[in-house]
Design a protein around this motif. Structure first.
Motif, PDB file in Angstrom:
ATOM      1  N   PRO A  25       1.827 -66.905  83.911  1.00 56.26           N
ATOM      2  CA  PRO A  25       0.923 -66.960  82.759  1.00 56.26           C
ATOM      3  C   PRO A  25       1.683 -66.773  81.443  1.00 56.26           C
ATOM      4  O   PRO A  25       2.609 -65.959  81.358  1.00 56.26           O
ATOM      5  CB  PRO A  25      -0.033 -65.786  83.006  1.00 56.26           C
ATOM      6  N   GLU A  26       1.276 -67.549  80.443  1.00 53.97           N
ATOM      7  CA  GLU A  26       1.891 -67.412  79.127  1.00 53.97           C
ATOM      8  C   GLU A  26       1.452 -66.122  78.443  1.00 53.97           C
ATOM      9  O   GLU A  26       2.216 -65.476  77.745  1.00 53.97           O
ATOM     10  CB  GLU A  26       1.491 -68.612  78.263  1.00 53.97           C
ATOM     11  N   ARG A  27       0.203 -65.745  78.661  1.00 55.44           N
ATOM     12  CA  ARG A  27      -0.330 -64.538  78.019  1.00 55.44           C
ATOM     13  C   ARG A  27      -1.379 -63.892  78.926  1.00 55.44           C
ATOM     14  O   ARG A  27      -2.212 -64.588  79.510  1.00 55.44           O
ATOM     15  CB  ARG A  27      -0.961 -64.912  76.682  1.00 55.44           C
ATOM     16  N   ILE A  28      -1.328 -62.568  79.033  1.00 59.90           N
ATOM     17  CA  ILE A  28      -2.348 -61.810  79.764  1.00 59.90           C
ATOM     18  C   ILE A  28      -2.970 -60.810  78.803  1.00 59.90           C
ATOM     19  O   ILE A  28      -2.266 -59.983  78.210  1.00 59.90           O
ATOM     20  CB  ILE A  28      -1.748 -61.070  80.977  1.00 59.90           C
ATOM     21  N   TYR A  29      -4.270 -60.901  78.637  1.00 57.31           N
ATOM     22  CA  TYR A  29      -5.002 -59.994  77.749  1.00 57.31           C
ATOM     23  C   TYR A  29      -5.845 -59.051  78.605  1.00 57.31           C
ATOM     24  O   TYR A  29      -6.676 -59.488  79.398  1.00 57.31           O
ATOM     25  CB  TYR A  29      -5.923 -60.773  76.817  1.00 57.31           C
ATOM     26  N   TYR A  53      -7.871 -65.644  70.892  1.00 52.90           N
ATOM     27  CA  TYR A  53      -6.777 -65.734  71.857  1.00 52.90           C
ATOM     28  C   TYR A  53      -6.378 -67.189  72.095  1.00 52.90           C
ATOM     29  O   TYR A  53      -5.190 -67.509  72.224  1.00 52.90           O
ATOM     30  CB  TYR A  53      -7.182 -65.087  73.189  1.00 52.90           C
ATOM     31  N   GLN A  60      -4.141 -68.319  69.423  1.00 49.74           N
ATOM     32  CA  GLN A  60      -2.807 -67.735  69.532  1.00 49.74           C
ATOM     33  C   GLN A  60      -1.900 -68.534  70.465  1.00 49.74           C
ATOM     34  O   GLN A  60      -0.696 -68.634  70.245  1.00 49.74           O
ATOM     35  CB  GLN A  60      -2.913 -66.292  70.035  1.00 49.74           C
ATOM     36  N   ILE A  61      -2.487 -69.100  71.524  1.00 49.74           N
ATOM     37  CA  ILE A  61      -1.660 -69.845  72.473  1.00 49.74           C
ATOM     38  C   ILE A  61      -1.888 -71.361  72.361  1.00 49.74           C
ATOM     39  O   ILE A  61      -1.516 -72.131  73.249  1.00 49.74           O
ATOM     40  CB  ILE A  61      -1.896 -69.368  73.924  1.00 49.74           C
ATOM     41  N   THR A 120      -5.185 -64.489  89.315  1.00 49.93           N
ATOM     42  CA  THR A 120      -3.849 -64.814  88.799  1.00 49.93           C
ATOM     43  C   THR A 120      -3.123 -65.867  89.609  1.00 49.93           C
ATOM     44  O   THR A 120      -2.350 -66.651  89.062  1.00 49.93           O
ATOM     45  CB  THR A 120      -2.936 -63.559  88.825  1.00 49.93           C
ATOM     46  N   ALA A 157      -3.425 -68.486  80.739  1.00 46.53           N
ATOM     47  CA  ALA A 157      -3.834 -67.196  80.181  1.00 46.53           C
ATOM     48  C   ALA A 157      -4.852 -66.534  81.102  1.00 46.53           C
ATOM     49  O   ALA A 157      -5.640 -67.206  81.765  1.00 46.53           O
ATOM     50  CB  ALA A 157      -4.429 -67.374  78.794  1.00 46.53           C
ATOM     51  N   ILE A 198      -7.748 -63.434  80.775  1.00 49.94           N
ATOM     52  CA  ILE A 198      -8.446 -62.551  79.844  1.00 49.94           C
ATOM     53  C   ILE A 198      -9.326 -61.620  80.663  1.00 49.94           C
ATOM     54  O   ILE A 198     -10.347 -62.039  81.223  1.00 49.94           O
ATOM     55  CB  ILE A 198      -9.265 -63.363  78.822  1.00 49.94           C
TER      56      ILE A 198
END
Length: 348
Positions: free
Chosen positions: A11-15, A27, A30-31, A124, A146, A148
């Protein structure tokens, strides 16, 4: 030693946080996720969550799915093609997320995972359980760009779903042992770091059973982080090996013999007790952990007939014959299956 090229998509980003669901549009900016979006969800989740997310979206559509099967996936795929969706968003439990990631893989679209229940590590992992493909096992799917995870939403999920996530994660204790056994006996690739990450997830799940009854929010956050790291372990390994062994083969066998039965994670939890016993691992500690949270530890609590448990143990090794586990090539005899189930208290 010559090492073949191995591509790891993470994943590029995990919030992760409390009350972050309203920040989804921020979010996405942002990506650099671009519309149009296709949201895959369920009827219940749509009413309580999806509308909050879409207030600032301009070009999007929503499709509801009832099950994670091939028919539903085909419907989503056709709509995504029609809309020319750039991003497919799965919002909900396992079914919505599995269909979304499976469709995203088939169409090579970006996939975003927004779970509403911490019931398994599919939030995931780049694998999806889709019915109708002739296999009771997970299929290669799209990894999320991503994730969230709103802890407030996840904490409000039914306790049974939370416990299912814990059961699924405890299964890594057995899965890694099976993986190591296959490496020794069959020369299969084994990743030490990846295995360690999966075991770390299991330890977090074990700690969750000690915390969650007195601090639900913190316990769920710990569980979500464990589920995410388990999914990352699978992405790094390029297979479900770090997270799925003989305990999952047992769960899949019961699901095949007794459809519409217990939750997947509940079966994995009981399967972990049984397979830990066969491995010589401390199965009593696993059983005690599941009891602490009120999760099923026997056939009666699962709502599954004793005969189904025994039968599942004798055929589990045939579910994925290419995947070597403690069950070996021949599996358990009926007498052995009955003995193991009784010794662990799974059947009386």
């Amino acid at each position: 030693m010559e090492i073949n090229t191995h591509v790891i998509d993470l994943p590029e980003r995990i919030y992760i946080g409390n009350g972050i669901i309203s920040k989804v549009p921020e979010y996405f900016d942002q990506i650099c996720l671009k519309e149009p979006y296709l949201i895959v969800t369920g009827k219940h989740v749509r009413k309580i969550i999806v509308d909050k997310i879409t207030k600032e979206f301009k070009d999007y559509d929503i499709i509801e799915v009832e099950d994670a099967n091939l028919d539903e996936a085909n419907k989503v795929e056709e709509l995504a093609k029609k809309l020319k969706s750039n991003v497919i968003i799965g919002i909900g439990g396992g079914k919505s997320i599995d269909v979304a990631k499976f469709t995203a893989f088939n169409l090579n679209r970006k996939f975003v995972s927004i779970p509403t229940a911490p019931s398994h590590d599919g939030i995931t992992s780049p694998f999806a359980a889709i019915k109708g493909l002739g296999k009771p096992v997970s299929m290669k799917s799209k990894e999320p760009v991503a994730i969230i995870a709103d802890i407030d939403i996840l904490s409000s999920a039914p306790k049974r779903l939370i416990n299912s996530g814990i059961g699924d994660t405890l299964g890594k204790i057995v899965a890694v042992r099976d993986w190591k056994l296959a490496a020794k006996l069959r020369g299969e690739y084994y990743g030490d770091y990846t295995a360690s990450l999966a075991l770390l997830s299991a330890r977090h799940a074990m700690n969750t059973t000690r915390i969650i009854n007195r601090d639900l929010t913190y316990g769920v956050r710990l569980l979500v982080e464990a589920l995410i790291s388990s999914g990352v372990a699978m992405a790094m390994a390029g297979s479900t090996r770090p997270a799925s062994g003989s305990e999952h083969l047992f769960a899949h066998a019961v699901e095949m013999l007794y459809p519409e039965g217990p939750l997947h994670g509940e079966l994995v939890g009981v399967g972990t007790i049984i397979m830990a016993y066969i491995h010589g691992i401390n199965w009593r500690e696993i059983k005690k952990a599941l009891k602490r949270i009120g999760a099923p530890t026997n056939a009666k609590q699962l709502g599954v007939p004793d005969e189904i448990i025994i039968k599942a143990l004798t055929i589990a090794h045939t579910i994925r014959p290419e995947r070597y586990t403690i069950l070996g090539d021949r599996g358990l005899t009926r007498a052995s299956a009955e003995k193991v189930a009784k010794e662990t208290g799974v059947i009386p």
